[in-house]
Write a protein that holds these residues in place. Structure first.
Motif, PDB file in Angstrom:
ATOM      1  N   TRP A 157      30.232  45.281  49.114  1.00 51.32           N
ATOM      2  CA  TRP A 157      29.590  45.015  47.816  1.00 51.32           C
ATOM      3  C   TRP A 157      29.527  43.510  47.579  1.00 51.32           C
ATOM      4  O   TRP A 157      28.510  42.992  47.120  1.00 51.32           O
ATOM      5  CB  TRP A 157      30.409  45.703  46.724  1.00 51.32           C
ATOM      6  CG  TRP A 157      29.931  45.500  45.318  1.00 51.32           C
ATOM      7  CD1 TRP A 157      28.860  46.093  44.722  1.00 51.32           C
ATOM      8  CD2 TRP A 157      30.542  44.666  44.310  1.00 51.32           C
ATOM      9  NE1 TRP A 157      28.767  45.683  43.407  1.00 51.32           N
ATOM     10  CE2 TRP A 157      29.783  44.811  43.130  1.00 51.32           C
ATOM     11  CE3 TRP A 157      31.650  43.818  44.301  1.00 51.32           C
ATOM     12  CZ2 TRP A 157      30.098  44.140  41.948  1.00 51.32           C
ATOM     13  CZ3 TRP A 157      31.966  43.154  43.130  1.00 51.32           C
ATOM     14  CH2 TRP A 157      31.197  43.315  41.967  1.00 51.32           C
ATOM     15  N   PHE A 158      30.588  42.804  47.942  1.00 50.49           N
ATOM     16  CA  PHE A 158      30.624  41.351  47.726  1.00 50.49           C
ATOM     17  C   PHE A 158      29.537  40.661  48.551  1.00 50.49           C
ATOM     18  O   PHE A 158      28.858  39.754  48.071  1.00 50.49           O
ATOM     19  CB  PHE A 158      31.987  40.781  48.117  1.00 50.49           C
ATOM     20  CG  PHE A 158      33.098  41.266  47.246  1.00 50.49           C
ATOM     21  CD1 PHE A 158      33.279  40.779  45.960  1.00 50.49           C
ATOM     22  CD2 PHE A 158      33.981  42.239  47.702  1.00 50.49           C
ATOM     23  CE1 PHE A 158      34.299  41.232  45.155  1.00 50.49           C
ATOM     24  CE2 PHE A 158      35.008  42.702  46.897  1.00 50.49           C
ATOM     25  CZ  PHE A 158      35.167  42.199  45.625  1.00 50.49           C
ATOM     26  N   ARG A 205      35.401  51.309  47.462  1.00 52.90           N
ATOM     27  CA  ARG A 205      36.031  50.082  46.962  1.00 52.90           C
ATOM     28  C   ARG A 205      35.112  48.935  47.382  1.00 52.90           C
ATOM     29  O   ARG A 205      34.378  49.049  48.359  1.00 52.90           O
ATOM     30  CB  ARG A 205      37.424  49.894  47.575  1.00 52.90           C
ATOM     31  CG  ARG A 205      38.455  50.941  47.167  1.00 52.90           C
ATOM     32  CD  ARG A 205      38.895  50.797  45.712  1.00 52.90           C
ATOM     33  NE  ARG A 205      39.645  49.578  45.458  1.00 52.90           N
ATOM     34  CZ  ARG A 205      40.970  49.518  45.323  1.00 52.90           C
ATOM     35  NH1 ARG A 205      41.698  50.616  45.424  1.00 52.90           N
ATOM     36  NH2 ARG A 205      41.568  48.376  45.080  1.00 52.90           N
ATOM     37  N   ALA A 206      35.166  47.836  46.623  1.00 49.47           N
ATOM     38  CA  ALA A 206      34.158  46.781  46.785  1.00 49.47           C
ATOM     39  C   ALA A 206      34.164  46.119  48.164  1.00 49.47           C
ATOM     40  O   ALA A 206      33.175  45.538  48.591  1.00 49.47           O
ATOM     41  CB  ALA A 206      34.344  45.727  45.698  1.00 49.47           C
ATOM     42  N   LYS A 262      26.152  41.397  47.079  1.00 51.39           N
ATOM     43  CA  LYS A 262      25.989  40.616  45.851  1.00 51.39           C
ATOM     44  C   LYS A 262      25.671  39.147  46.193  1.00 51.39           C
ATOM     45  O   LYS A 262      24.806  38.533  45.572  1.00 51.39           O
ATOM     46  CB  LYS A 262      27.305  40.696  45.061  1.00 51.39           C
ATOM     47  CG  LYS A 262      27.150  40.559  43.565  1.00 51.39           C
ATOM     48  CD  LYS A 262      28.363  41.155  42.862  1.00 51.39           C
ATOM     49  CE  LYS A 262      29.526  40.188  42.814  1.00 51.39           C
ATOM     50  NZ  LYS A 262      29.559  39.319  41.650  1.00 51.39           N
ATOM     51  N   LEU A 284      39.476  39.620  51.702  1.00 53.54           N
ATOM     52  CA  LEU A 284      39.370  40.065  50.312  1.00 53.54           C
ATOM     53  C   LEU A 284      37.985  40.626  50.023  1.00 53.54           C
ATOM     54  O   LEU A 284      37.820  41.529  49.215  1.00 53.54           O
ATOM     55  CB  LEU A 284      39.650  38.876  49.369  1.00 53.54           C
ATOM     56  CG  LEU A 284      39.679  39.165  47.864  1.00 53.54           C
ATOM     57  CD1 LEU A 284      40.913  39.967  47.480  1.00 53.54           C
ATOM     58  CD2 LEU A 284      39.620  37.873  47.055  1.00 53.54           C
ATOM     59  N   PHE A 285      36.970  40.078  50.687  1.00 53.64           N
ATOM     60  CA  PHE A 285      35.578  40.391  50.340  1.00 53.64           C
ATOM     61  C   PHE A 285      34.894  41.382  51.291  1.00 53.64           C
ATOM     62  O   PHE A 285      33.781  41.806  51.033  1.00 53.64           O
ATOM     63  CB  PHE A 285      34.758  39.095  50.278  1.00 53.64           C
ATOM     64  CG  PHE A 285      35.252  38.137  49.234  1.00 53.64           C
ATOM     65  CD1 PHE A 285      35.475  38.570  47.924  1.00 53.64           C
ATOM     66  CD2 PHE A 285      35.498  36.810  49.537  1.00 53.64           C
ATOM     67  CE1 PHE A 285      35.929  37.694  46.952  1.00 53.64           C
ATOM     68  CE2 PHE A 285      35.957  35.917  48.560  1.00 53.64           C
ATOM     69  CZ  PHE A 285      36.174  36.370  47.259  1.00 53.64           C
TER      70      PHE A 285
END
Lengths: 242, 235
Positions: free
Chosen positions: B90-91, B219-220, B94, B57-58
């Motif tokens: 991106w995750f 996309r992230a 972050k 997911l990440f």
């Protein structure tokens, strides 16, 4: 309706008994007391009937956010229920998204002050709700998440629910912190930006999460033909645990 | 970190009714992109971000793809430790920033910092600077990345905002252009709420179009060979 009327008569009797008691206590005249009894009974009957009617259409009136979390082990690697962020619903409850696990979720991001697309987007979701057969509808929820973290308080969301008549047992309305909203949007592939008038430009997208919280289908743009989404929803509902 | 003084930023995409500039408060920004060496410390402290542990997911499958293992830098390690960390989602970026008690810069902050020239705060008035940027955007990225921080410092002392890699911003997904019309003003009203209100302002700023196009395509969970990040911090 028959049971509703019977219930109403029973309620009227009960209310009359109560108001009788009150009258005796206050020492009001018998005639006056009778008038009050009648009015109280009528009001109580109407209120209860309305409530009963509501209950008839939604077998379970518990909002999706207030259901007991499903104990189904760790979410899958692609499940949005891996997110630990906390959200507040319009009924005032603070939850992680994972309490929605177990039933497919039909999601859109919106904001209540929207002047252009969101009313259409919400109407499209309601259209989907109308088109789904009852057995499918009983196994899916609708989820609206606001991107307006400043103005969309739980009270604003509750007012929006009332205005748009969103069934309590099926629709969740959530607000979250700015970072968490940005993250959820990123996961759904929704871009948005606020302008100086407090309007948000945003991607219009309807996302279907399966019962496990994985993205199962996405419909981008307004006024799209929902047939393929409906098929995906029915498929996801068949696999749902509750 | 270097101090990026308070100032204003002229957004590329704004509607007619919007103000021409956005005020940006002062903030701290890493002087150079985060390196593999620094990212290594992060994944050692937070095993859930190691290559074999990260949730799909990440981060997509290419996450840290050049690393030799969960706790092994790309070879040769003494060289790669100095290079910017790329193939990070991106995750992950972050999470790294949060671990350091920092955050990703917003797009507006990043553009404000990157808008500075070598010698003046307003880079558009620095022809040496604009020429250097254009040269980079017209050169394909090399297989072997230079060390992070090897570029010439800008007015604020920040290096490599141009010329090394693309960088994640905290709100990269605030760009409102459709995939089919990147950098175009002719947007589909059905796709975006308020889309008709957006139009490009500074059509001569080609590098800015490139960056906006790049961000709008992300996309992230994406990880790419020339996409990294740097951290920011409030004053």
């Amino acid at each position: 309706m028959k049971t509703c009327l019977a219930q109403r008569r029973k309620d009227a009797k009960h209310a009359a008994a109560i108001s009788n008691l009150e009258c005796r206590k206050s020492g009001a005249s018998r005639h006056h007391g009778f008038q009050i009894r009648l009015r109280v009974a009528r009001l109580a009957g109407i209120a209860l009937c309305a409530f009963a009617a509501l209950r008839d259409t939604h077998a379970d009136d518990t909002p999706p956010c207030c259901r007991k979390a499903l104990d189904a082990g760790k979410p899958t690697d692609k499940s949005l229920y891996l997110l630990e962020s906390k959200w507040t619903s319009d009924v005032g409850k603070t939850i992680p998204l994972s309490v929605l696990r177990g039933r497919p979720q039909i999601i859109a991001m919106f904001f209540t002050h929207c002047e252009y697309a969101c009313p259409i987007l919400v109407e499209e979701l309601k259209n989907i709700e109308r088109k789904l057969p009852p057995e499918v509808l009983a196994k899916v929820d609708f989820l609206l998440v606001s991107m307006d973290t400043k103005r969309d308080t739980p009270a604003e969301l509750a007012a929006f629910r009332g205005k748009r008549d969103l069934a309590r047992g099926r629709w969740t309305l959530l607000r979250g912190e700015a970072d968490d909203v940005r993250e959820l949007a990123a996961l759904l592939g929704i871009n948005y930006a606020e302008d100086s008038r407090g309007q948000f430009a945003h991607t219009n997208m309807i996302t279907l999460l399966n019962a496990e919280g994985e993205i199962a289908f996405q419909l981008t743009g307004l006024k799209q033909e929902p047939a393929s989404l409906l098929v995906a929803i029915e498929k996801a509902a068949r696999a749902a645990q509750r | 970190m270097v101090l990026i003084q308070a100032g204003s930023y002229r957004p590329l995409f704004r509607s007619e009714k919007e103000p021409k500039t956005i005020d940006v408060a002062a903030f701290y920004l890493d002087a150079r992109p985060v390196t593999n060496g620094e990212f290594f410390e992060f994944v050692r402290a937070k095993p859930q971000w190691q290559r074999s542990q990260v949730k799909r997911l990440f981060a997509d499958k290419a996450y840290l793809q050049r690393w030799a293992g969960d706790l092994a830098l790309p070879a040769p390690a003494d060289e790669s430790a100095q290079q910017p960390a790329v193939f990070v989602s991106w995750f992950a970026a972050k999470a790294y920033c949060a671990w350091k008690g920092r955050r990703l810069p917003s797009t507006v902050e990043w553009e404000r910092a990157a808008g500075a020239g070598f010698t003046v705060a307003d880079g558009s008035k620095d022809t040496e600077f604009t020429g250097a940027i254009l040269r980079w955007y017209s050169t394909p990225s090399s297989e072997k990345l230079p060390h992070a921080g090897s570029g010439r410092p800008n007015f604020f002392g920040a290096r490599d905002l141009h010329g090394l890699i693309w960088e994640w911003t905290g709100d990269f997904n605030s760009v409102l252009v459709s995939g089919e019309a990147r950098g175009d003003t002719d947007l589909d009203r059905g796709l975006f709420c308020g889309a008709g209100a957006l139009g490009a302002r500074d059509t001569g700023n080609f590098p800015a179009f490139m960056r906006f196009g790049m961000r709008s395509s992300l996309r992230a969970g994406y990880t790419i060979h020339n996409l990294g990040f740097r951290a920011a911090k409030d004053l």
